[in-house]
Scaffold this active site. Structure first.
Site, PDB file in Angstrom:
ATOM      1  N   ARG A  80       0.842  -1.188   0.000  1.00 25.39           N
ATOM      2  CA  ARG A  80       0.000   0.000   0.000  1.00 25.39           C
ATOM      3  C   ARG A  80       0.883   1.248   0.000  1.00 25.39           C
ATOM      4  NH1 ARG A  80      -1.775   0.733   4.381  1.00 25.39           N
ATOM      5  NH2 ARG A  80      -1.222  -1.108   5.558  1.00 25.39           N
TER       6      ARG A  80
ATOM      7  N   TYR B 134      -1.215  -3.522  -7.006  1.00 22.24           N
ATOM      8  CA  TYR B 134      -1.069  -4.222  -5.726  1.00 22.24           C
ATOM      9  C   TYR B 134      -2.429  -4.323  -5.010  1.00 22.24           C
ATOM     10  CZ  TYR B 134      -0.280  -5.188  -0.866  1.00 22.24           C
ATOM     11  OH  TYR B 134      -0.392  -5.748   0.381  1.00 22.24           O
TER      12      TYR B 134
ATOM     13  N   HIS C  75     -10.567  -2.146  11.608  1.00 23.07           N
ATOM     14  CA  HIS C  75      -9.497  -3.018  11.116  1.00 23.07           C
ATOM     15  C   HIS C  75      -9.294  -4.134  12.135  1.00 23.07           C
ATOM     16  CE1 HIS C  75      -5.077  -3.057   9.431  1.00 23.07           C
ATOM     17  NE2 HIS C  75      -5.822  -3.988   8.879  1.00 23.07           N
TER      18      HIS C  75
ATOM     19  N   SER D 157      -1.275  -3.656  10.427  1.00 23.97           N
ATOM     20  CA  SER D 157      -1.021  -4.571   9.311  1.00 23.97           C
ATOM     21  C   SER D 157       0.209  -5.443   9.590  1.00 23.97           C
ATOM     22  CB  SER D 157      -0.770  -3.768   8.041  1.00 23.97           C
ATOM     23  OG  SER D 157      -1.846  -2.888   7.833  1.00 23.97           O
TER      24      SER D 157
ATOM     25  N   CYS E 243       0.752  -7.780  11.779  1.00 23.06           N
ATOM     26  CA  CYS E 243       1.102  -8.002  13.188  1.00 23.06           C
ATOM     27  C   CYS E 243       0.394  -9.229  13.752  1.00 23.06           C
ATOM     28  CB  CYS E 243       0.775  -6.784  14.035  1.00 23.06           C
ATOM     29  SG  CYS E 243       1.930  -5.433  13.800  1.00 23.06           S
TER      30      CYS E 243
ATOM     31  N   ASP F 118      -9.469  -9.578   9.114  1.00 23.84           N
ATOM     32  CA  ASP F 118      -8.935  -8.243   8.827  1.00 23.84           C
ATOM     33  C   ASP F 118      -9.915  -7.096   9.083  1.00 23.84           C
ATOM     34  OD1 ASP F 118      -6.705  -6.700   7.893  1.00 23.84           O
ATOM     35  OD2 ASP F 118      -7.760  -6.359   6.007  1.00 23.84           O
TER      36      ASP F 118
HETATM   37  C1  OXD Z   1      -3.121  -4.558   5.367  1.00 27.10           C
HETATM   38  C2  OXD Z   1      -3.801  -5.740   4.772  1.00 27.10           C
HETATM   39  O1  OXD Z   1      -2.197  -4.004   4.742  1.00 27.10           O
HETATM   40  O2  OXD Z   1      -4.689  -6.291   5.436  1.00 27.10           O
HETATM   41  O3  OXD Z   1      -3.525  -4.155   6.467  1.00 27.10           O
HETATM   42  O4  OXD Z   1      -3.487  -6.106   3.646  1.00 27.10           O
HETATM   43 MN    MN Z   2      -5.216  -5.232   7.182  1.00 25.71          MN
END
Ligand code: OXD
Ligand code: MN
Length: 591
Positions: free
Chosen positions: A69, A197, A226, A248, A250, A277
């Site tokens: 990202r 991506y 999230h 992200s 983790c 997620d």
């Molecule tokens: C992130 C994902 O980058 O879930 O948080 O892909």
């Molecule tokens: Mn994520």
């Protein structure tokens, strides 16, 4: 495929701007998708993997300059800059449409435009929302098929309604200098250009289900977070659902699918994955918070995933999965990534691979075989522990909300907030070391409130206020906790074993929610009495647990300074409740 005038107008405008050679509406039928996969095989966009070992699986390589990202190029485009807040990049909507419109202009000449109707959440559920993504990428079409529910059935449910999120995506030239991920919350619109991506282009995910949905949630009285959603079934058969927000990469996917330690399995504990997620949360008639996972698949980080660390995730990738930027084993035509060797008998890496860029690779190579942010896009139904409630239209009731970050020192293994508002404070001060999921330096500590720093579609201070408001609306509030699996000793080794053993901490959390266990009040909230964390069968003793639970006042006073700096940027917009919580924390630490 539809007579919905709003949808037709949106697609007509996209055609007029991007000027594709032709337009294909995605029906969701397997025959159409199979044709597209064949076309992508012919151009090299997809590589077919071993049909016996990995049926229905493909490898995709993104451009090496396009592997994560791009937060620096992600914008919230709303009328007033202040409404985007100090954390988001902001662009004036008019300027954004003009500037990036010029990049989209003619970007699909000679190409096919695909129109993907999709539903976030089970098709037709009152909790669900519809999006239409227009794209020039087959990779996007086949990935959206895995990550969301797509096709004609979604248009049927939409009917004549104008309530859908408009997503426009073009790979264009993949020029990083002209890469833009734009969100227009006031227009229910997303524009993404010059990237291929997943996190930038599967528009149902971060762009819609978090950035746009968080804005919708603020206006409509619900929350887009999230968060993973996991159900913990005890030996009596009772299931408690926990949602957890970690930044992200983790370990959300690992926690969502954890395998209980042996002694817990023997007692009859089971773990059910609802999502890994994203969670959409609403107040139910019973006054509890109810959570759905709006997604239909997992877009998980591949490296680190193996039969020991997350067998359920690995199993989920064994069929109908798209791998992106992992290594290819040309001998078996299967995939490989770092840490896969850890659960093999000889612990050896394969002698020869093709790396994520398509180059020859051996264990002596000084580069990684798979990109650190390489991914699998796998159907959720493949997961052996997928919850029976995965498709439940109203979702699951939430017993506890857990926040967590990657912190070497500061945060104890687990602590509980005093009440809802202090829980919002705990979420708002979350900090973590950065990972490879976004471009930029890795391992730098940054504030990542509720793990939503890159994903709130409006002013973060107003987002905090929305959390406080939601607490008022929720008569039967979940309890709020913070965990840190990543505390290290003086040599930098992780102290807590993590993975399946994290269930030991979740068990304490559930007991707290049910009033079955006491806790010790400290400056930051409630921490467990060390004896109450079950360490049977572990290699660590009670003293180590005490160390893991320790709260160092000096470190926390430093933390307070960081929080003050972080809060200062919100000025008057910061909710008073949070300023009060910070003052309380400082006073507690000075006692
Ligand atoms: C992130 C994902 O980058 O879930 O948080 O892909
Ligand atoms: Mn994520």
């Amino acid at each position: 495929m539809t007579t919905n005038k709003n949808v037709l107008k949106f697609v007509d405008e996209a055609v007029a701007l991007c000027k594709p050679a032709n337009v294909v509406w995605i029906t969701g039928e397997e025959a159409q998708l199979e044709e597209l996969r064949k076309e992508a095989l012919a151009t090299g966009e997809l590589i077919k993997l071993n049909e016996e070992k990995l049926p229905g699986c493909y490898l995709h390589r993104s451009d090496p300059n396009d592997v994560a990202r791009v937060e620096g190029r992600t914008f919230i485009c709303c009328d007033n800059k202040e409404d985007a807040g100090p954390i988001n990049n902001w662009m004036d909507p008019k300027e954004a449409y003009e500037k990036v419109g010029a990049i989209f202009d003619g970007s699909m000449k000679g190409k096919t435009m695909y129109v993907i109707p999709y539903s976030m959440g089970a098709v037709g559920s009152t909790f669900s929302k519809v999006g239409i993504e227009v794209t020039d990428s087959i990779y996007v079409v086949v990935s959206m098929k895995i990550m969301t529910r797509i096709g004609t059935k979604v248009l049927e449910v939409l009917g004549d309604s104008n309530d859908f999120v408009r997503g426009l995506h073009s790979k264009a030239d993949l020029d990083p200098e002209k890469r833009y991920i734009l969100h227009f919350p006031q227009d229910n619109t997303i524009w993404s250009v010059n990237s291929g991506y997943g996190g930038n282009v599967l528009l149902g995910k971060k762009c819609f289900a978090l950035r746009i949905a968080s804005y919708q949630g603020k206006n409509e009285g619900w929350m887009a977070e999230h968060m993973l959603i996991v159900g913990i079934q005890n030996p009596q058969g009772e299931i408690n659902y926990i949602t957890a927000a970690f930044p992200s990469a983790c370990g959300k996917t690992n926690l969502a699918m954890l395998i209980p330690p042996k002694s817990y399995l023997e007692k009859g504990y089971k773990v059910w994955c609802v999502g890994d997620d994203i969670a959409w949360l609403r107040v139910g008639k019973d006054g509890r918070l109810w959570a759905i996972n709006p997604e239909n698949g997992f877009f998980g980080v591949a490296p680190g995933t193996n039969k020991k660390s997350n067998p359920n995730a690995l199993y989920s990738t064994m069929k109908n999965t798209i791998f992106t930027n992992v290594a290819l084993d040309p001998e078996t035509n299967t995939v490989w990534w770092e840490a896969m060797e850890k659960d093999t008998a000889d612990k050896k890496k394969p002698a020869y691979l093709i790396d994520w860029k398509g180059n020859p690779w051996t264990p002596d190579s000084d580069v990684k075989a798979a990109h650190p942010n390489s991914r699998f896009t796998a159907p959720a139904i493949n997961c052996p522990c997928i919850s029976s409630e995965f498709e439940a239209p109203e979702g699951v009731p939430v017993t506890a909300i857990v926040f967590g970050g990657r912190r070497a020192k500061t945060a104890p293994l687990v602590y509980q907030s005093r009440d809802w508002n202090s829980g919002v404070f705990v979420g708002s001060i979350m900090a973590s070391e950065t990972t490879a999921a976004a471009t930029g330096a890795v391992g730098v500590v940054r504030r990542d409130p509720m793990a939503m720093r890159p994903f709130v579609g409006y002013n973060m201070a107003d987002y905090f206020a929305h959390w406080i408001e939601m607490g008022k609306k929720t008569a039967n509030q979940p309890k709020i906790f913070n965990v840190n699996w990543f505390r290290t000793d003086d040599e930098g080794n992780f102290i807590w074993p993590g993975f399946g053993d994290n269930l030991r901490v979740l068990e304490w959390i559930i007991k707290r929610c049910k009033g079955e266990v006491d806790a010790k009040e400290v400056a930051i909230g409630y921490v467990p009495n060390a004896e109450d964390i079950n360490i049977d069968g572990l290699d660590i003793d009670v003293d180590t647990v005490k160390e893991l639970l320790s709260v160092d006042k000096e470190t926390w006073l430093e933390e307070v300074k960081g929080i003050k700096e972080f809060y200062a940027q919100f000025g008057e917009r910061l909710p008073k409740e949070l300023a009060d919580e910070l003052a309380k924390l400082e006073a507690n630490l000075s006692k």
